[in-house]
Design a protein around this motif. Structure first.
Motif, PDB file in Angstrom:
ATOM      1  N   TYR A 333      10.365   1.226   6.959  1.00 12.28           N
ATOM      2  CA  TYR A 333      11.253   0.540   7.915  1.00 12.28           C
ATOM      3  C   TYR A 333      12.276  -0.317   7.175  1.00 12.28           C
ATOM      4  N   ASP A 334      11.812  -1.042   6.155  1.00 11.66           N
ATOM      5  CA  ASP A 334      12.733  -1.865   5.351  1.00 11.66           C
ATOM      6  C   ASP A 334      13.855  -0.993   4.786  1.00 11.66           C
ATOM      7  N   ARG A 335      13.450   0.163   4.260  1.00 12.70           N
ATOM      8  CA  ARG A 335      14.460   1.019   3.624  1.00 12.70           C
ATOM      9  C   ARG A 335      15.416   1.585   4.656  1.00 12.70           C
TER      10      ARG A 335
ATOM     11  N   ILE B  47      -2.085 -14.409   6.871  1.00 11.44           N
ATOM     12  CA  ILE B  47      -2.110 -15.722   6.219  1.00 11.44           C
ATOM     13  C   ILE B  47      -0.690 -16.119   5.810  1.00 11.44           C
ATOM     14  N   HIS B  48       0.048 -15.144   5.278  1.00 10.26           N
ATOM     15  CA  HIS B  48       1.422 -15.434   4.828  1.00 10.26           C
ATOM     16  C   HIS B  48       2.262 -15.993   5.980  1.00 10.26           C
ATOM     17  N   LYS B  49       2.183 -15.339   7.114  1.00 10.91           N
ATOM     18  CA  LYS B  49       2.978 -15.791   8.260  1.00 10.91           C
ATOM     19  C   LYS B  49       2.508 -17.175   8.729  1.00 10.91           C
ATOM     20  N   LEU B 137      18.321 -10.196   6.333  1.00 12.27           N
ATOM     21  CA  LEU B 137      17.310 -11.234   6.202  1.00 12.27           C
ATOM     22  C   LEU B 137      16.219 -10.823   5.214  1.00 12.27           C
ATOM     23  N   TRP B 138      15.949  -9.521   5.171  1.00 16.86           N
ATOM     24  CA  TRP B 138      14.957  -9.045   4.199  1.00 16.86           C
ATOM     25  C   TRP B 138      15.458  -9.353   2.794  1.00 16.86           C
ATOM     26  N   ASP B 139      16.711  -9.019   2.536  1.00 16.21           N
ATOM     27  CA  ASP B 139      17.288  -9.311   1.217  1.00 16.21           C
ATOM     28  C   ASP B 139      17.214 -10.802   0.922  1.00 16.21           C
ATOM     29  N   ALA B 140      17.565 -11.611   1.913  1.00 11.64           N
ATOM     30  CA  ALA B 140      17.556 -13.061   1.705  1.00 11.64           C
ATOM     31  C   ALA B 140      16.138 -13.545   1.391  1.00 11.64           C
ATOM     32  N   HIS B 141      15.165 -13.080   2.155  1.00 18.64           N
ATOM     33  CA  HIS B 141      13.783 -13.518   1.952  1.00 18.64           C
ATOM     34  C   HIS B 141      13.308 -13.106   0.555  1.00 18.64           C
ATOM     35  N   PHE B 142      13.685 -11.917   0.170  1.00 18.90           N
ATOM     36  CA  PHE B 142      13.271 -11.379  -1.129  1.00 18.90           C
ATOM     37  C   PHE B 142      13.902 -12.168  -2.278  1.00 18.90           C
ATOM     38  N   PHE B 143      15.230 -12.262  -2.272  1.00 18.28           N
ATOM     39  CA  PHE B 143      15.900 -12.901  -3.410  1.00 18.28           C
ATOM     40  C   PHE B 143      15.632 -14.404  -3.451  1.00 18.28           C
TER      41      PHE B 143
END
Ligand code: HEM
Ligand code: HEM
Ligand code: HEM
Lengths: 352, 187
Positions: A333-335, B47-49, B137-143
């Motif tokens: 999904y991410d990809r 747990i992470h959330k 947002l995925w990129d932001a969370h990752f970086f």
């Protein structure tokens, strides 16, 4: 002003070395946790990379079950499921449903008649805003017992070594059950005639708190009319999508949802093992598919039918697959959402 | 200026160390969970959330406490660039403590995942479903996660530098066990 209390040079050097060691140690522990030193660890990334489409990476599409079409409708519960689960999808009533008919291939352009496994992604919403998502396929058993074995199967089936599959099958004899089905089960010319099986075992929790290990299936209301693979091929590469769209336009398609309750001792951690045929089953309701929409603009496109999205009253069991699937589906999904510009909605295309 | 305090208030110290432990756990759980397909993946994500949202709440309280009670002054003999680095990095740490959980929450909202925490607690979405926002947002969370970790390493190195090399009392402003009160009053 306080006097600067710098320590003698030697102890400064020692302190700096000590600090550097702490920082380096923390960084190394972090890299280790992230798998940087474990090239063999099966990660969601490696799992998803193992799906190889002959037509190249299907940008913007699912990495498996890549070809599909959206549907919406309702799940009409008859109330019987409430005996075994307190989930808010089982009390008698109608609950909105969203789903996707699909082919078990990483190639979004595969001709229908070349794909043996068909699937259905389904999401049922409860009145209090919870969701039950599931993704089911038409074989009665899964080809392998563990996610690791599934990864090896993916590698073997895309391997250039002509003996790779033979080697795999001798190491994983459990694949015979699936092979038997693939060889002998009739093909159909409609998704509406296919039975979809959840295969993974989950735990239903009833109102008293008691737990029941279950698997579920959707049984087609439509009569199964076997068709040969050659005959299906002649009808065209996208026949199944046209057929289901035409069919539903003239009236809804239905499936009965049946829940099978395990006896104590039945294998719940291995979807390659069917449970004995005499296990208790409960018909819990009917899925009524009312509308079909192309995936590109449909509501299923950006949905992840992650089988661990469950309402209160349904839980994962000791079956290792749902967790592995959840991790891989999220990665897929991410990809694909990151590649949205390669598979834009047609409204976006039409805009000047 | 009247009597400038020499240490962070006990509440600030408590929150600092509590959040420090939680954030470090979060970073390790984060990279650990996304690199496994084993059954532990599911509890780790839960747990992470949950811990992430806990950090959001704690960090907001901490911000309010900080605005109310301020911080002890840095030693007057600290070079200006070093002071600036301290201010900016603390600023960035506050932004990340509050920003990372919000980004995580928003990312899951944009993917239309139900957000279920430990104990079945459910959070409402804070964004509509959107593939593009999810990817962003995925990129932001990752970086930002990696930037966060790098910043914390620098922060820890600096704290230890104050404690072991400069011995200027800065470490003691936050280290709760310390009984040292010998830092000179601000001029
Ligand atoms: C470890 C084993 C498995 C892996 C790694 C795997 C992987 C995947 C991936 C990557 C997708 C695309 C997800 C997305 O982008 O949304 C997918 C979709 C799908 N999988 Fe699996 N899968 C596994 C096991 C299973 C099992 C056991 C079933 C059936 C019982 C199944 C049925 C489906 C179906 C029906 C879809 C399409 C769902 C949709 O329409 O979005 N998979 N799988
Ligand atoms: C202080 C707060 C947080 C920190 C430090 C943090 C850190 C991380 C890290 C290091 C990763 C792994 C990135 C990677 O290697 O791919 C990650 C992933 C993730 N985080 Fe967080 N996180 C925080 C808060 C949250 C919150 C509050 C949520 C949700 C409510 C959340 C949801 C996620 C999800 C879903 C992923 C997996 C993304 C994916 O690959 O699909 N995070 N986080
Ligand atoms: C685990 C090792 C850590 C150590 C040894 C440490 C040490 C310290 C020390 C000595 C100070 C006081 C600096 C001053 O007087 O201005 C401080 C302040 C601060 N620390 Fe940490 N810290 C650690 C972890 C963290 C983490 C993980 C975070 C991020 C979430 C963090 C965020 C902050 C912030 C924002 C301040 C400024 C406080 C304020 O002005 O309100 N620290 N830390």
């Amino acid at each position: 002003m306080p006097p600067s209390r710098l320590s003698p040079a030697r102890s400064v050097v020692l302190s700096v070395v000590f600090i550097a060691a702490i920082i380096a140690g923390a960084a190394a522990a972090f890299a280790y946790t992230a798998g940087a030193f474990s090239p063999k660890r099966l990660t969601p990334n490696r799992m998803v990379d193992a799906f190889r489409s002959p037509s190249g990476v299907p940008l913007g599409h699912r990495r498996n079950h890549a070809k599909g079409i959206c549907f919406t409708g309702v799940f009409e519960a008859n109330g019987a499921g409430s005996e075994v689960s307190k989930a808010e999808v089982f009390p008698r009533g109608r609950y909105p449903a969203l789903g996707r008919f699909n082919l078990g291939t990483p190639d979004p352009n595969a001709p229908d008649a070349t794909v043996r496994v068909r699937g259905m992604g389904l999401q049922i919403s409860t009145p209090d805003g919870q969701e039950w998502r599931t993704a089911m396929i038409d074989p009665p058993v899964f080809p392998v017992s563990t996610p690791q074995a599934f990864y090896e199967l993916l590698l073997a089936s895309s391997s250039k070594d002509p003996d790779a599959m033979k080697t795999f099958a001798s190491a994983h004899p459990e694949i015979a059950g699936f092979g038997e089905w693939a060889k002998s089960a009739p093909w159909t010319s409609s998704y509406a005639q296919d039975r979809f099986n959840g295969l993974n075992a989950f735990i239903f929790v009833d109102n008293s708190g008691a737990e029941h290990a279950v698997r579920w299936s959707l049984l087609p209301a439509a009569q199964v009319v076997p068709v040969s693979q050659e005959e299906l091929a002649k009808r065209g590469p996208d026949f199944l999508e046209q057929e289901i769209a035409d069919r539903v336009r003239s009236g809804p398609a239905r499936w009965t949802m049946v829940v099978t309750i395990a006896n104590p001792g039945d294998p719940t951690a291995d979807p390659s093992k069917a449970w004995p045929a005499d296990r208790r089953t409960i018909k819990v309701g009917t899925l009524i598919v009312q509308q079909i929409e192309a995936e590109r603009d449909g509501p299923c496109r950006d949905t992840n039918f992650d089988p661990t999205v469950l309402p209160t009253g349904i839980q994962t069991s000791d079956d290792p697959f749902p967790a592995a699937r959840s991790s891989a589906y999220a990665k897929s999904y991410d990809r694909r959402t990151a590649e949205a510009s390669d598979y834009p909605r047609s409204a976006t295309v039409a805009k000047p | 200026m009247i009597e400038s305090h020499r240490r962070f208030t006990p509440l600030q110290r408590l929150l600092h160390w509590l959040i420090a432990v939680c954030v470090l756990m979060m970073l390790f759980i984060g990279v650990g969970m996304v690199s496994t397909v084993k059954p532990k993946y599911l509890p780790l994500v839960t747990i992470h959330k949950s811990l992430g949202i806990t950090i959001l709440v704690l960090a907001l309280i901490r911000l309010a406490v900080r605005l109310r009670y301020g911080a002890p002054p840095l030693p007057a003999d600290m070079p200006e660039p070093m002071k600036l680095a301290a201010y900016l990095s603390h600023y960035a740490l506050y932004v990340l403590m509050i920003g990372m959980p919000l980004i995580g929450w928003a990312m899951l909202s944009a993917a239309a995942y139900p957000i279920v925490l430990v104990g079945g607690l459910r959070l409402p979405p804070i964004l509509p479903q959107s593939d593009r926002l999810h990817a962003l947002l995925w990129d932001a969370h990752f970086f930002l996660a990696f930037a966060f970790f790098a910043l914390i390493l620098m922060h820890v190195a600096a704290a230890l530098f104050h404690a072991l090399v400069r011995r200027d009392g800065v470490f003691e402003t936050m280290a709760s066990v310390s009984t040292r009160e010998e830092v000179a009053p601000a001029e």
